[in-house]
Design a protein around this motif. Structure first.
Motif, mmCIF file in Angstrom:
data_model
loop_
_atom_site.group_PDB
_atom_site.id
_atom_site.type_symbol
_atom_site.label_atom_id
_atom_site.label_comp_id
_atom_site.label_asym_id
_atom_site.label_seq_id
_atom_site.Cartn_x
_atom_site.Cartn_y
_atom_site.Cartn_z
ATOM 1 N N ASP A 1 0.812 -1.227 0.000
ATOM 2 C CA ASP A 1 0.000 0.000 0.000
ATOM 3 C C ASP A 1 0.847 1.279 0.000
ATOM 4 N N VAL B 1 -9.052 -0.329 -2.996
ATOM 5 C CA VAL B 1 -8.182 0.801 -2.654
ATOM 6 C C VAL B 1 -8.952 1.814 -1.800
ATOM 7 N N ARG C 1 -8.892 0.567 1.757
ATOM 8 C CA ARG C 1 -7.587 0.748 2.421
ATOM 9 C C ARG C 1 -7.323 2.235 2.695
#
Ligand SMILES: Nc1ncnc2c1ncn2[C@@H]1O[C@H](COP(=O)(O)OP(=O)(O)O)[C@@H](O)[C@H]1O
Ligand SMILES: O=C(OP(=O)(O)O)[C@H](O)COP(=O)(O)O
Length: 399
Positions: A39, A81, A84
């Motif tokens: 990430d 995404v 996260r």
């Protein structure tokens, strides 16, 4: 460089204003599970996003992921995404299931001050990457409709003449985000008078993108070490057989020409880990570069090559590394990348790592990120910056 910055925009006040942020959230995904395997690129835009949230902006984030072909493709959805990003920001991120359609319009319209939305993958729309100015412009008009101001924090994509990077800033007040500024500041140290010897290490799989860069870098560097998927086109140019390894046939002549003109600066592998399949459990052996079996493919550089590259790196005063030396995602083929990365950390030099996968490799191999001078989020972007090229995304911010 006369570029307005995020601080300039914050000084004007953004509370209640919609700010469109182009980020590069093109993170690596696990091939089996689809989970985000690194990430780093999401974390890299947090300083910009956090500042905008704190200042009360309505933050509309857009990005690409992978290389879908101008139409929706679920395997490249940004939805994971968004999840996260929300975890890292500590507040939910509102996800639009399209980029400029009904979902995007209502998601943006419903944003409260200090909230963040993420639009679906820009490259689900043909206009994003189109070579046709009008087609790109029409898509840029739609995107620009979601912002009162535009922030470019997608360093990894500034070398792309794409709608979200190049055409949107022509339509909105525009500034550079914190990540873009920091990247340019650090990389400019390598374009002036780098301390010598200046050693560049190249690998990875985007072969044709990077062959063009080698041409431009050759006069500047003292040594160019080539591993990863790109070395096989060079080995072929030397008249060697490379089995079923990654090979860019059209570029063999270019590579031969580069080798002839390189004045001995280019160092190629002398041994290769050759496997019978592109698989983690494939049967494999280390072979000399002149002995790659016709049915095998090279998935890593061998130990003697690592030792040779490490010796060159130990002399260096400036190092730039882009592209893994092998398929480091598979433990059987990670030793070359690990060996070269460790040699870079040991060099008494200013060291820069560039590229989404190279940065991910550093973290996946458990190497200490602080032992590198700088880890750039952009591979192609940093290489083109080092070439001295005018990058469309930077030029658009300057104008
Ligand atoms: N010999 C090889 N054959 C095929 N793929 C390779 C080889 N060596 C490295 N790779 C792959 O290259 C990918 C990274 O390439 P690239 O995108 O060019 O790097 P970066 O994102 O750092 O610029 C990795 O996923 C790695 O598995
Ligand atoms: O991953 C990226 O580039 P990189 O692999 O050169 O670091 C950027 O997100 C740009 O993606 P692209 O090369 O598909 O335009």
């Amino acid at each position: 460089m006369s570029i307005r910055t995020l601080d300039d925009l914050l000084a004007e006040g953004v509370s209640g204003r919609r700010v469109l942020v182009r980020a590069d959230l093109n993170v690596p995904l696990d091939k089996q599970t689809g989970a985000i395997s690194d990430d780093g690129r999401i974390r890299a835009v947090l300083p910009t996003l956090g500042a905008l949230v704190e200042a009360g902006a309505k933050v509309v984030v857009c990005s690409h992921l992978g290389r879908p072909k101008g139409a929706p493709d679920p395997q490249f959805s940004l939805r994971p995404v968004a999840g996260r990003l929300g975890e890292l920001l500590g507040a939910p991120v509102h996800f639009a299931t399209d980029t400029v359609g009904d979902s995007a319009r209502s998601t943006v319209a419903d944003l409260a001050d200090g909230q963040v939305a993420l639009l679906e993958n820009l490259r689900f729309n043909a206009g994003e990457t189109s070579k046709d100015d009008a087609e790109r412009g029409a898509f840029a008009d739609q995107l620009a409709g979601f912002g009162d101001a535009y922030v470019d924090d997608a360093f990894g994509a500034v070398h792309r003449k794409h709608a979200s990077v190049y055409d949107v800033p022509a339509r909105l007040p525009h500034v550079a985000g914190r990540l873009v500024l920091r990247e340019v500041e650090v990389l400019s140290r390598l374009t002036g008078e780098p301390e010598r010897p200046y050693v560049v290490v190249l690998g990875g799989s985007k072969v044709s993108d990077k062959l063009a860069v080698i041409e431009a870098l050759l006069p500047t560097v003292d040594r160019l070490l080539i591993g990863g998927g790109m070395c096989f086109t060079f080995l072929k140019a030397q008249g060697l057989e490379v089995g079923t390894s990654l090979l860019e046939k059209d570029m063999v002549d270019t590579c031969r020409n580069l080798l002839e003109r390189s004045g001995g600066k280019i160092m190629l592998p002398v041994d290769i880990v050759a496997a019978d399949a592109f698989a983690p459990d494939a049967t494999h052996d280390t072979v000399r570069v002149d002995g790659i079996p016709s049915h095998r493919l090279g998935l890593d550089i061998g130990p003697e090559t690592v030792a040779g590259f490490a010796a060159a790196l130990s002399q260096a005063k400036t190092v730039f590394w882009n592209g893994p030396m092998g398929v480091f995602e598979m433990p059987a083929f990670a030793a070359g990348t690990r060996g070269v990365a460790e040699a870079i950390t040991k060099a008494d030099a200013f060291t820069v790592v560039g590229g989404g996968d190279s940065a991910a490799a550093v973290r996946a191999l458990g190497l200490d990120e602080s032992s590198f001078g700088h880890i750039s989020t952009g591979g192609g972007a940093s290489l083109e910056y080092l070439e001295g090229k005018t990058l469309p995304g930077i030029a658009a911010l300057e104008s």
